[in-house]
Design a protein around this motif. Structure first.
Motif, short mmCIF file in Angstrom:
data_model
loop_
_atom_site.label_atom_id
_atom_site.label_comp_id
_atom_site.label_asym_id
_atom_site.label_seq_id
_atom_site.Cartn_x
_atom_site.Cartn_y
_atom_site.Cartn_z
N ARG A 59 0.80 -1.23 0.00
CA ARG A 59 0.00 0.00 0.00
C ARG A 59 0.84 1.28 0.00
O ARG A 59 0.31 2.36 0.17
CB ARG A 59 -0.93 0.01 1.21
N GLU A 60 2.15 1.14 -0.15
CA GLU A 60 3.00 2.33 -0.16
C GLU A 60 3.86 2.38 -1.42
O GLU A 60 4.15 1.35 -2.03
CB GLU A 60 3.87 2.40 1.09
N LEU A 61 4.26 3.58 -1.79
CA LEU A 61 5.18 3.76 -2.91
C LEU A 61 6.60 3.83 -2.36
O LEU A 61 6.83 4.24 -1.22
CB LEU A 61 4.87 5.04 -3.67
N VAL A 62 7.56 3.49 -3.17
CA VAL A 62 8.97 3.46 -2.79
C VAL A 62 9.62 4.85 -2.86
O VAL A 62 10.80 5.00 -2.56
CB VAL A 62 9.73 2.43 -3.66
N THR A 63 8.85 5.87 -3.19
CA THR A 63 9.38 7.23 -3.37
C THR A 63 10.27 7.71 -2.23
O THR A 63 11.34 8.28 -2.49
CB THR A 63 8.23 8.22 -3.64
N PRO A 64 9.92 7.53 -0.95
CA PRO A 64 10.82 8.01 0.12
C PRO A 64 12.20 7.36 0.07
O PRO A 64 13.20 8.00 0.40
CB PRO A 64 10.08 7.64 1.41
N VAL A 65 12.27 6.12 -0.36
CA VAL A 65 13.57 5.44 -0.48
C VAL A 65 14.35 6.06 -1.63
O VAL A 65 15.55 6.35 -1.50
CB VAL A 65 13.39 3.92 -0.70
N ALA A 66 13.69 6.29 -2.76
CA ALA A 66 14.35 6.91 -3.91
C ALA A 66 14.89 8.29 -3.54
O ALA A 66 16.01 8.65 -3.91
CB ALA A 66 13.38 7.01 -5.08
N GLU A 67 14.12 9.05 -2.80
CA GLU A 67 14.56 10.39 -2.37
C GLU A 67 15.76 10.30 -1.44
O GLU A 67 16.70 11.09 -1.56
CB GLU A 67 13.40 11.13 -1.72
N ALA A 68 15.75 9.34 -0.53
CA ALA A 68 16.88 9.16 0.39
C ALA A 68 18.13 8.74 -0.37
O ALA A 68 19.24 9.21 -0.07
CB ALA A 68 16.53 8.15 1.47
N LEU A 69 17.96 7.87 -1.35
CA LEU A 69 19.10 7.45 -2.17
C LEU A 69 19.66 8.64 -2.95
O LEU A 69 20.87 8.85 -3.00
CB LEU A 69 18.68 6.33 -3.13
N ARG A 70 18.78 9.41 -3.56
CA ARG A 70 19.21 10.59 -4.31
C ARG A 70 19.96 11.56 -3.40
O ARG A 70 21.03 12.06 -3.75
CB ARG A 70 18.02 11.28 -4.95
#
Length: 121
Positions: A59-70
């Protein structure tokens, strides 16, 4: 720097297949983890050289992980059947390679090689 790859994938069989594929290619797999919280926790302990992210984690998108990686300057790939990751997850996915699903060893190897990651041992 070691050849570490963070795998964020919520489908157990896909995660196991991806882990086996990456290990055959000589990578050390962090995870796999099925949640944003799990991925961020792993990143707090050790930064990977690269990450492979599924877009939808239950039920969640991976966007926070992508932002942290960036923010930490860690390159990443997407492994998703999603046609338009930018529309779904935001600008952080602009220009990011999507290896798709189903993926194959050749596609993963090619996408990782294209990242041209310096200093990997």
């Amino acid at each position: 720097m070691q050849k570490t790859v963070l795998v964020v994938e919520d489908e157990v069989l896909i995660a196991m297949d991806m882990q086996a594929t990456l290990e055959c290619l000589g990578w050390i797999v962090m995870g796999p983890t099925p949640t944003v919280k799990g991925a961020l926790g792993l990143m707090d302990r050790e930064l990977p050289a690269v990450a492979i992210l599924d877009m939808n984690l239950g039920r969640e998108l991976v966007t926070p992980v992508a932002e942290a990686l960036r923010d930490r300057e860690v390159p990443f790939l997407i492994a998703s059947a999603c046609v338009d990751p930018v529309a779904l997850g935001g600008a952080v996915f602009e220009g990011v390679t999507n290896i798709g699903k189903p993926f194959n060893e050749r596609g993963i190897a090619t996408a990782l090689a294209a990242l041209d990651l310096p200093g990997l041992s």
